[in-house]
Design a protein around this motif. Structure first.
Motif, short mmCIF file in Angstrom:
data_model
loop_
_atom_site.label_atom_id
_atom_site.label_comp_id
_atom_site.label_asym_id
_atom_site.label_seq_id
_atom_site.Cartn_x
_atom_site.Cartn_y
_atom_site.Cartn_z
N GLU A 4 0.86 -1.18 0.00
CA GLU A 4 0.00 0.00 0.00
C GLU A 4 0.90 1.24 0.00
O GLU A 4 1.94 1.26 0.65
CB GLU A 4 -0.90 0.00 1.25
N MET A 5 0.49 2.26 -0.76
CA MET A 5 1.32 3.47 -0.90
C MET A 5 0.71 4.62 -0.11
O MET A 5 -0.50 4.84 -0.18
CB MET A 5 1.37 3.90 -2.37
N TYR A 6 1.54 5.33 0.59
CA TYR A 6 1.07 6.51 1.34
C TYR A 6 2.00 7.68 1.05
O TYR A 6 3.21 7.58 1.24
CB TYR A 6 1.06 6.20 2.84
N PHE A 7 1.41 8.76 0.55
CA PHE A 7 2.21 9.94 0.22
C PHE A 7 1.80 11.10 1.11
O PHE A 7 0.61 11.31 1.35
CB PHE A 7 2.00 10.33 -1.25
N THR A 8 2.79 11.82 1.62
CA THR A 8 2.48 12.99 2.43
C THR A 8 3.29 14.19 1.94
O THR A 8 4.39 14.02 1.41
CB THR A 8 2.79 12.74 3.93
N ASP A 9 2.74 15.38 2.12
CA ASP A 9 3.46 16.59 1.72
C ASP A 9 4.55 16.98 2.71
O ASP A 9 5.42 17.78 2.41
CB ASP A 9 2.48 17.76 1.54
N LYS A 10 4.49 16.43 3.91
CA LYS A 10 5.53 16.75 4.91
C LYS A 10 6.89 16.35 4.38
O LYS A 10 7.04 15.27 3.80
CB LYS A 10 5.28 15.95 6.20
N ALA A 11 7.88 17.20 4.60
CA ALA A 11 9.25 16.84 4.21
C ALA A 11 9.81 15.88 5.26
O ALA A 11 9.34 15.87 6.40
CB ALA A 11 10.12 18.08 4.13
N TRP A 12 10.82 15.08 4.88
CA TRP A 12 11.33 14.08 5.82
C TRP A 12 11.78 14.68 7.15
O TRP A 12 11.44 14.15 8.22
CB TRP A 12 12.45 13.23 5.16
N PRO A 13 12.50 15.83 7.16
CA PRO A 13 12.94 16.34 8.46
C PRO A 13 11.78 16.72 9.39
O PRO A 13 11.97 16.87 10.59
CB PRO A 13 13.78 17.58 8.11
N GLU A 14 10.56 16.89 8.85
CA GLU A 14 9.43 17.23 9.74
C GLU A 14 8.53 16.03 10.00
O GLU A 14 7.48 16.16 10.62
CB GLU A 14 8.66 18.44 9.20
N PHE A 15 8.94 14.86 9.53
CA PHE A 15 8.16 13.63 9.76
C PHE A 15 8.39 13.21 11.22
O PHE A 15 9.50 13.27 11.73
CB PHE A 15 8.64 12.54 8.81
N ASP A 16 7.31 12.82 11.90
CA ASP A 16 7.46 12.44 13.30
C ASP A 16 6.48 11.33 13.68
O ASP A 16 5.81 10.77 12.81
CB ASP A 16 7.27 13.67 14.21
N HIS A 17 6.41 11.04 14.98
CA HIS A 17 5.56 9.95 15.48
C HIS A 17 4.12 10.11 15.02
O HIS A 17 3.48 9.15 14.58
CB HIS A 17 5.65 9.94 17.01
#
Ligand code: IPE
Ligand code: IPE
Ligand code: MG
Length: 240
Positions: free
Chosen positions: A205-218
């Motif tokens: 399953e694919m999940y795309f988010t606009d958040k950039a990796w450095p702002e990805f969190d729990h």
């Protein structure tokens, strides 16, 4: 997400992540792209711990693609130095958290000292029984499949065409023995695979988010897992 909802989440056994957007995140803040990579490296460690606590069994992250060599030399060097630092400094933490590290990709193109550091970390964590942490370095899905075919040929596994099946090729992939990812996450808006795990993502399953990796969190990880919980995996069959 409420605490109650979190408790009932189905946790994917294997999550793969295309950690994208380090450069854009840094540039937006007026900082050099390499600052984004350093921040991104911290986030990987946090997400590994979060995933482990949630009960994820395998986490695979895309750190450097076979195409990333085409970036400016200074950026390539900064990325390699971050990887070198990780390999040389993570043993204590991996031991404490029972993490088993495997690097996937063509290691033969990396500097010898980095290859040695990778080998040391892999060997020293090989018998750990907790989360499997795969780091893709100089990794390309096509390159992996090509190398797998060469490996299979070298082992004489291709001599009888009747005996060539999926398990033969899978056993020669860098990910041999690791189940396919259930969930692929890509950060920072792009909706493409960029040569990651071409074989293994067949039914992820694919999940795309606009958040950039450095702002990805729990919280973002939980959102991705929540989205996964709303997917119906049919594998080409019918459910009713
Ligand atoms: C992901 O961030 C890290 C690597 C590919 C090594 P990028 O460096 O691709 O950042 P963007 O996508 O240019 O913002
Ligand atoms: C994919 O990101 C590779 C990694 C995250 C290591 P890229 O930034 O290199 O991919 P493209 O160029 O946007 O497809
Ligand atoms: Mg990118």
């Amino acid at each position: 997400m409420s605490e109650e909802n979190r408790g009932s989440l189905r946790i994917p056994a294997h999550i793969a992540i295309i950690m994208d957007g380090n450069g854009r995140w840094a540039r937006r803040r007026g900082m050099p792209r390499t600052f984004g990579h350093s921040q991104g490296a911290k986030v990987v460690e946090e997400i590994l711990e979060d995933a482990d606590h949630l009960g994820v069994k395998y986490l695979t992250v895309y750190a450097f693609s076979t195409e990333n060599w085409s970036r400016p030399q200074a950026e390539v060097k900064a990325l390699m130095n971050l990887l070198r630092r990780y390999m040389k400094s993570s043993l204590a933490k991996c031991t404490k958290n029972n993490v088993r590290v495997r690097v996937i990709g063509d290691k033969s193109m990396l500097d010898k000292d980095l290859q040695d550091a990778i080998e040391d970390l892999e060997r020293n964590t090989a018998s750990n029984t907790g989360i499997g942490f795969q780091i893709a370095i100089n990794y390309g899905g096509r390159d992996e499949i090509l190398r797998a075919v060469r490996r299979a040929a070298a082992q004489g596994l291709l001599s009888d065409p009747e005996k060539i099946d999926e398990s033969v090729l899978e056993g020669c992939l860098d990910t041999a023995g690791i189940p396919d990812p259930d969930l692929l996450i890509r950060t920072c808006g792009e909706q493409r695979i960029s040569n990651f795990l071409l074989w293994q993502l067949a039914y992820s399953e694919m999940y795309f988010t606009d958040k950039a990796w450095p702002e990805f969190d729990h919280e973002e990880l939980l959102k991705a897992i929540d989205a996964y919980n709303h997917r119906e995996r049919r594998y080409g069959g019918l459910t009713d």
